[in-house]
Design an enzyme around this catalytic site. Sequence first.
Site, short mmCIF file in Angstrom:
data_model
loop_
_atom_site.label_atom_id
_atom_site.label_comp_id
_atom_site.label_asym_id
_atom_site.label_seq_id
_atom_site.Cartn_x
_atom_site.Cartn_y
_atom_site.Cartn_z
N SER A 178 17.42 37.26 52.46
CA SER A 178 18.42 36.83 51.50
C SER A 178 18.51 35.31 51.46
O SER A 178 18.29 34.64 52.48
CB SER A 178 19.78 37.41 51.93
OG SER A 178 20.81 36.78 51.24
N TYR B 149 26.54 39.11 58.87
CA TYR B 149 25.50 39.64 57.97
C TYR B 149 24.35 38.65 57.85
O TYR B 149 23.18 38.99 58.07
CB TYR B 149 26.09 39.94 56.58
CG TYR B 149 25.02 40.16 55.53
CD1 TYR B 149 24.24 41.31 55.54
CD2 TYR B 149 24.78 39.20 54.54
CE1 TYR B 149 23.24 41.50 54.58
CE2 TYR B 149 23.79 39.38 53.58
CZ TYR B 149 23.03 40.53 53.61
OH TYR B 149 22.02 40.71 52.68
N LYS C 113 20.28 38.72 59.22
CA LYS C 113 19.06 38.47 58.42
C LYS C 113 18.21 37.40 59.09
O LYS C 113 16.99 37.52 59.18
CB LYS C 113 19.43 38.01 57.00
CG LYS C 113 20.04 39.10 56.14
CD LYS C 113 19.02 40.16 55.77
CE LYS C 113 19.63 41.33 55.03
NZ LYS C 113 18.77 42.50 54.94
P1 NAD Z 1 22.32 49.14 49.25
O1 NAD Z 1 23.44 49.27 50.20
O2 NAD Z 1 22.49 49.64 47.87
O3 NAD Z 1 21.00 49.81 49.86
C1 NAD Z 1 20.76 49.91 51.24
C2 NAD Z 1 20.37 51.34 51.57
O4 NAD Z 1 20.09 51.43 52.97
C3 NAD Z 1 21.47 52.35 51.25
O5 NAD Z 1 20.93 53.42 50.49
C4 NAD Z 1 21.94 52.83 52.63
O6 NAD Z 1 22.37 54.16 52.60
C5 NAD Z 1 20.70 52.63 53.46
N1 NAD Z 1 20.93 52.41 54.89
C6 NAD Z 1 21.79 51.51 55.46
N2 NAD Z 1 21.72 51.59 56.79
C7 NAD Z 1 20.77 52.53 57.09
C8 NAD Z 1 20.24 53.04 58.29
N3 NAD Z 1 20.65 52.60 59.49
N4 NAD Z 1 19.28 54.01 58.22
C9 NAD Z 1 18.86 54.46 57.01
N5 NAD Z 1 19.33 54.01 55.84
C10 NAD Z 1 20.28 53.06 55.88
O7 NAD Z 1 21.90 47.59 49.23
P2 NAD Z 1 20.93 46.81 48.25
O8 NAD Z 1 21.74 45.90 47.41
O9 NAD Z 1 19.96 47.74 47.64
O10 NAD Z 1 20.20 45.89 49.32
C11 NAD Z 1 18.99 46.30 49.95
C12 NAD Z 1 18.58 45.26 50.96
O11 NAD Z 1 18.48 43.99 50.31
C13 NAD Z 1 19.58 45.08 52.10
O12 NAD Z 1 18.84 44.88 53.29
C14 NAD Z 1 20.34 43.83 51.70
O13 NAD Z 1 20.84 43.15 52.83
C15 NAD Z 1 19.26 43.02 50.99
N6 NAD Z 1 19.81 42.05 50.03
C16 NAD Z 1 20.64 42.47 49.03
C17 NAD Z 1 21.19 41.54 48.14
C18 NAD Z 1 22.13 41.98 47.05
O14 NAD Z 1 22.84 41.10 46.50
N7 NAD Z 1 22.18 43.23 46.67
C19 NAD Z 1 20.88 40.17 48.27
C20 NAD Z 1 20.01 39.79 49.29
C21 NAD Z 1 19.48 40.74 50.17
N1 UFG Z 2 32.88 35.66 42.00
C1 UFG Z 2 34.08 35.59 41.31
N2 UFG Z 2 34.84 36.73 41.22
C2 UFG Z 2 34.45 37.90 41.79
C3 UFG Z 2 33.21 37.96 42.49
C4 UFG Z 2 32.46 36.81 42.59
O1 UFG Z 2 34.46 34.54 40.79
O2 UFG Z 2 35.18 38.89 41.69
C5 UFG Z 2 32.04 34.45 42.07
C6 UFG Z 2 31.81 33.95 43.49
O3 UFG Z 2 32.86 33.11 43.88
C7 UFG Z 2 30.47 33.23 43.33
C8 UFG Z 2 29.74 34.05 42.26
O4 UFG Z 2 30.75 34.77 41.57
O5 UFG Z 2 30.67 31.93 42.85
C9 UFG Z 2 28.73 35.04 42.83
O6 UFG Z 2 29.39 35.83 43.82
P1 UFG Z 2 28.75 37.19 44.38
O7 UFG Z 2 29.72 37.78 45.35
O8 UFG Z 2 28.29 38.05 43.26
O9 UFG Z 2 27.42 36.69 45.12
P2 UFG Z 2 27.22 35.66 46.32
O10 UFG Z 2 26.35 34.56 45.81
O11 UFG Z 2 28.51 35.28 46.94
O12 UFG Z 2 26.43 36.55 47.39
C10 UFG Z 2 25.38 37.46 47.04
C11 UFG Z 2 25.35 38.59 48.08
C12 UFG Z 2 24.97 38.03 49.43
C13 UFG Z 2 23.66 37.31 49.31
C14 UFG Z 2 23.72 36.24 48.24
C15 UFG Z 2 22.38 35.58 48.04
O13 UFG Z 2 26.63 39.22 48.15
O14 UFG Z 2 24.83 39.08 50.35
O15 UFG Z 2 24.14 36.80 47.00
O16 UFG Z 2 21.41 36.54 47.78
F1 UFG Z 2 23.35 36.75 50.50
#
Ligand code: NAD
Ligand code: UFG
Length: 335
Positions: free
Chosen positions: A124, A148, A152
């Site tokens: 991330s 978190y 990572k």
């Molecule tokens: P998500 O929660 O939708 O998907 C994660 C999946 O992993 C879920 O289906 C959950 O049931 C499964 N899971 C969690 N723990 C587990 C375990 N111990 N064993 C088996 N399955 C398990 O999340 P996502 O948004 O699809 O994110 C996927 C990956 O990408 C994560 O590692 C997250 O940290 C990373 N990531 C997400 C974002 C974002 O904004 N969505 C940004 C950066 C990185």
């Molecule tokens: N925001 C609002 N109102 C809301 C939600 C978010 O104003 O209800 C704003 C936040 O303050 C920020 C922007 O929208 O300025 C984006 O916020 P998000 O929560 O959507 O995303 P972040 O950038 O804070 O974080 C996300 C994931 C993290 C990841 C990061 C970079 O939640 O896990 O993107 O990939 F690490």
Amino acid sequence: MTVLVTGGAGYIGSHIVAVLAKSGIRCVVLDNFVNSDPSVLERLARITGAPVEHVRADLRERSVVVDTLRRFGVTDVIHMAGLKAVGESVGHPIEYYGCNIQGTISLLEAMQEVGVHRLVFSSSATVYGDPRYLPLDESHPTSATNPYGRSKLHIEEMLHDVARSSESWHIVCLRYFNPVGAHPSALIGEDPAGIPNNLMPFVAQVAAGLRPELQVFGNDYPTADGTGVRDFIHVMDLAEGHQAALQALPNRPGWEAVNLGTGVGYSVLDMVKAFEQASGVAIPYRVVARRSGDIAACYADPALARQRFGWHARRGLEDMCHSTWAWQKMRRSMV
Ligand code: NAD
Ligand code: UFG
């Protein structure tokens, strides 16, 4: 190629399975459904035209992971399984380190035992901490401000050590920026339980009338309109980035971290406006105090991904908002 997708029932994982399956790549999902619903697999099957091969298990059940790698003849792993809510991680660090770090160790032990050495890890942009300069390239210093993010970072470092230990490992850590949007079928998309933490699912729920208004967390940041700026990337582009990374992996021994972003930053108010246009629905919002831990702006230098994998993000804001809205409407019709 047979790819194990840990966390493949989740938001990003399900889109990856859809993209890989369309290219004829065999996928096996391993998920414990802690943050997803098994019905995702049925909807995925409608997209791919075949049942999704899957194992319901926690990644920490190492013997099950070993058995899965052997049984399906897995050649490559995309490791998405983990917990991802920043705020929750502060109150539940043991759960977060347990799931994310122990889960990764269990996977690595299983891969080592079976002799599978190609791994794509979901990292991330959070590992860059508060940006010292923009756009963020991969040599920007890393840091973490919550469990978190620290999980990572620890995993990235652990994977780096593993790759140093033997030339057989091929590992890439993909540092995602802000994934949004949904599959064009509107059959899968982001489906957060409870109140969404992230901007776009919240905006979509306001548009659908499920929440009265959006709270904009601060308009006094040093950005063009004062609201936070992020690099929003379409989840389909992100999924295609994984496919490109997988294809490049056999020729890339060792360890590398690569950004997956667009290189363009949009503000919170830009996103609200774009969503209003795509949905035709007004989004009421109110500016409130900054959210603790938020940074002003964050966007990628995406050059390395293009150089290494020949990949770049192709979809724009309109598609991100349209597909989010289509999915939001479909999701509501399902409940
Ligand atoms: P998500 O929660 O939708 O998907 C994660 C999946 O992993 C879920 O289906 C959950 O049931 C499964 N899971 C969690 N723990 C587990 C375990 N111990 N064993 C088996 N399955 C398990 O999340 P996502 O948004 O699809 O994110 C996927 C990956 O990408 C994560 O590692 C997250 O940290 C990373 N990531 C997400 C974002 C974002 O904004 N969505 C940004 C950066 C990185
Ligand atoms: N925001 C609002 N109102 C809301 C939600 C978010 O104003 O209800 C704003 C936040 O303050 C920020 C922007 O929208 O300025 C984006 O916020 P998000 O929560 O959507 O995303 P972040 O950038 O804070 O974080 C996300 C994931 C993290 C990841 C990061 C970079 O939640 O896990 O993107 O990939 F690490």
